[in-house]
Design an enzyme around this catalytic site. Structure first.
Site, short mmCIF file in Angstrom:
data_model
loop_
_atom_site.label_atom_id
_atom_site.label_comp_id
_atom_site.label_asym_id
_atom_site.label_seq_id
_atom_site.Cartn_x
_atom_site.Cartn_y
_atom_site.Cartn_z
CG ASN B 398 13.84 -5.05 -16.56
OD1 ASN B 398 13.53 -5.42 -15.43
ND2 ASN B 398 14.98 -4.44 -16.81
CG ASP B 399 10.23 -1.48 -16.09
OD1 ASP B 399 11.32 -1.87 -15.64
OD2 ASP B 399 10.04 -0.34 -16.55
CB VAL B 400 5.68 -6.25 -17.47
CG1 VAL B 400 5.37 -4.95 -18.20
CG2 VAL B 400 6.49 -7.18 -18.33
CB VAL B 401 8.62 -9.98 -14.92
CG1 VAL B 401 7.72 -10.49 -16.04
CG2 VAL B 401 9.96 -9.53 -15.48
CG ASN B 402 11.35 -5.02 -10.79
OD1 ASN B 402 11.51 -5.65 -9.75
ND2 ASN B 402 12.10 -3.99 -11.15
#
Lengths: 100, 472
Positions: B398-402
């Protein structure tokens, strides 16, 4: 030279060696690196062994026994699990060393 | 140096043998770590390091101070009996908590050696200033690593809530405890013969470890584990200073340096400072971003449609995240990749440095599924490839592709380097549901035009995809 100063030398130089070697470890192997350094730093077993066997009274011996146990857990478990992990990493053009 | 210490450092043949053994094991440790820079040589190198450990143990056992072997043998036997199953049977998915608990064991050993040394030397009466400095560092680092690692273990094993546990004024309490610990340490340096201060310092160290890690959320675990790794090493090193043993100093310094570097790499990968991770740790809710998901719609995709896209893709980039680890879906990923490759496509894996709960977490899981490591690409290496990818398959990340990390200054992850999955022709996100992650961060990627969501358990979804591609 003062003994403690020599020890400080050793510490700083070892820290430098560690820094330069470990910055070159690829992110691929960061988990094995962590379990490897954890196993290696269980070298505090060496101090624990002396404590458990030096007969400095009941308290020291019991503390030493617990310390030996804890450090041995890391030595044995740490090197085995690092080996288990490293065994899994293989290149595309190679067969795994042993089927899991 | 007092006469007793001089006697300890006398150089008879036995002492020469011991020191030679320690020198050999130090060299083998360094060679072992160096081998980790080359994946194909790593295994052999670490076996050398294990040999180095054996040499150090044998060298120690002939030490003239050791007069009885009963407790030593008992400890070695019990430790092996516990350590062996911890090495052989712990599954790769449990690696983060396994590593966290091993930091605790190491710290317990170092701390107990320090406490016993202090106790043995007349409860501080016979402790010199320099030795007190070493003992102080040893028990402080040791104590906070013991409880800190225990908390990290509890969170990773889901015995404790993985969300940040906070209360009002927490940072103040933490800092006061830390300050009090340092104050006692300073007092002991002036007057080492002060057992109450020493044991209070150990107690404060233990409390500080708890208050340091409890407020840290699951996603920040990679930094915390790395820091604890470093502290455990420094505690070992301080033990070496306290008992005058060079191999401890060297091995501890190597571990300390390694943990420190990993923490730096992890913090950089989140664009945050140590201080921010340790004390800012999402404890206070971030100011709400002006951007919301309202008015945006999510497009969901059926497994059939997703399977068709994957079956005809030339280049698929898989982006694994913690969700893949939780679902233990790495073997299904491998199966899917094999099918894509059978159809003539290429599958690469984009590994963000902080994907998962510890450094290198995803690499180990994918390697366990027998995926060749030359397909696992680091962020800098793979980011240029996304524009060529037909499908980017995001599995529980999630966060690493936001994209908010690039565009939204109000986002708590603003500035964090991310994987440029949005540049792929088609993005398929495998996700359990539309609930935002624990940090409550909206992810615009999920609403992008070229993104399709495949809802459900990652393992089940991947199995479905595999079936569909086989039928296609």
């Amino acid at each position: 030279m003062n003994l403690q100063l020599i020890e400080l030398y050793v510490f700083v130089l070892a820290g430098f060696v560690g820094f330069f070697v470990i910055t070159r470890v690829p992110a691929l192997l960061h988990t094995p690196l962590m379990s490897a350094t954890n196993a290696i730093s269980a070298i505090s077993l060496v101090g624990s062994l002396v404590l458990a066997g030096a007969d400095r009274g009941r308290v020291a011996t019991v503390l030493g026994f617990v310390a030996v146990t804890c450090a041995t857990i890391n030595v044995v478990g740490g090197f085995i699990i690092t080996d288990r992990m490293l065994k899994m990493f293989r290149r595309g053009d190679r067969k795994p060393e042993r089927a899991r | 140096m007092n006469p007793a210490e001089l006697a300890e450092h006398a150089t008879g043949p036995r002492e020469v043998f011991i020191e030679a053994a320690y020198l050999v094991s130090s060299i083998l440790f360094i060679l072992g770590l160096k081998s980790l820079t080359v994946p194909d040589k790593a295994r052999r190198g670490m076996q050398l390091a294990a040999l180095g450990m054996l040499v150090a143990i044998v060298g120690t056992l002939v030490n003239h101070q050791i007069v009885t072997y009963g407790w030593i043998i008992a400890g070695l036997a019990l430790g092996s009996a516990i350590g062996w199953p911890l090495g052989v049977f712990v599954p790769m998915t449990a690696m983060p908590q396994r590593i966290a608990i091993s930091h605790m064991f190491g710290a317990v050993a170092a701390t107990l050696v320090g406490v016993a040394e202090f106790w043995h030397l007349g409860n501080g009466a016979a402790v010199g200033r320099a030795q007190m400095a070493a003992l102080g560092f040893e028990v402080l680092f040791g104590a906070l690593t013991i409880t800190g690692s225990l908390m990290a273990f509890g969170k990773l094993q889901a015995l404790l809530p993985s969300r940040p546990v906070t209360f009002r004024g927490q940072n103040v309490v933490s800092i006061l405890m830390f300050g009090a610990g340092l104050g006692l340490f300073a007092w002991l340096l002036v007057d080492p013969a002060n057992p109450a201060a020493f044991y209070a310092m150990v107690g404060l160290g233990l409390l500080f470890g708890v208050s340091l890690v409890l407020p840290i959320g699951g996603a920040d675990m990679p930094v915390v584990i790395s820091l604890l790794n470093s502290y455990a090493g420094l505690a070992s090193s301080a033990t070496g200073f306290a008992i005058g043993n060079n191999v401890l100093i060297i091995a501890g310094a190597l571990d300390g340096a390694s943990g420190f570097i990993l923490s730096l790499v992890m913090s950089r990968a989140m664009n945050r400072s140590f201080a921010n991770v340790l004390f800012g740790a999402f404890g206070t809710p971030p100011p709400p971003s002006e951007r919301t998901a309202s008015g945006l719609t999510v497009r969901s995709i059926t497994p059939e449609d997703a399977a068709i896209q994957l079956a005809f893709a030339r280049l698929v980039i898989v982006v694994p995240g913690y969700g893949m680890a939780v679902a233990q879906a790495q073997h299904q990923v491998k199966e899917l990749a094999q099918l894509v490759e059978k159809n003539g496509g290429t599958v690469l894996y984009a590994i963000h440095p902080v994907a998962g709960r510890m450094p290198g977490h995803m690499n180990v899981l994918l390697a366990e599924a027998d995926i060749p490591y030359d397909r696992l690409k680091e962020m800098e290496e793979i980011n240029g490839e996304f524009k060529n990818a037909d499908v980017a398959l995001v599995i529980g990340a999630n966060d690493v592709v936001n994209p908010a990390a690039r565009t939204d200054k109000a986002s708590p992850i603003y500035g964090m380097p991310i994987l440029d999955v949005d540049q792929a022709r088609q993005v398929i996100v495998l996700k359990r549901s539309m609930n935002p992650g624990f940090a409550g961060i909206e992810n615009e990627l999920f609403y992008a035009e070229n993104t399709a969501m495949l809802f459900g358990d990652a393992k089940a979804s991947l199995s479905r995809l595999v079936q569909e591609i086989k039928q296609a």
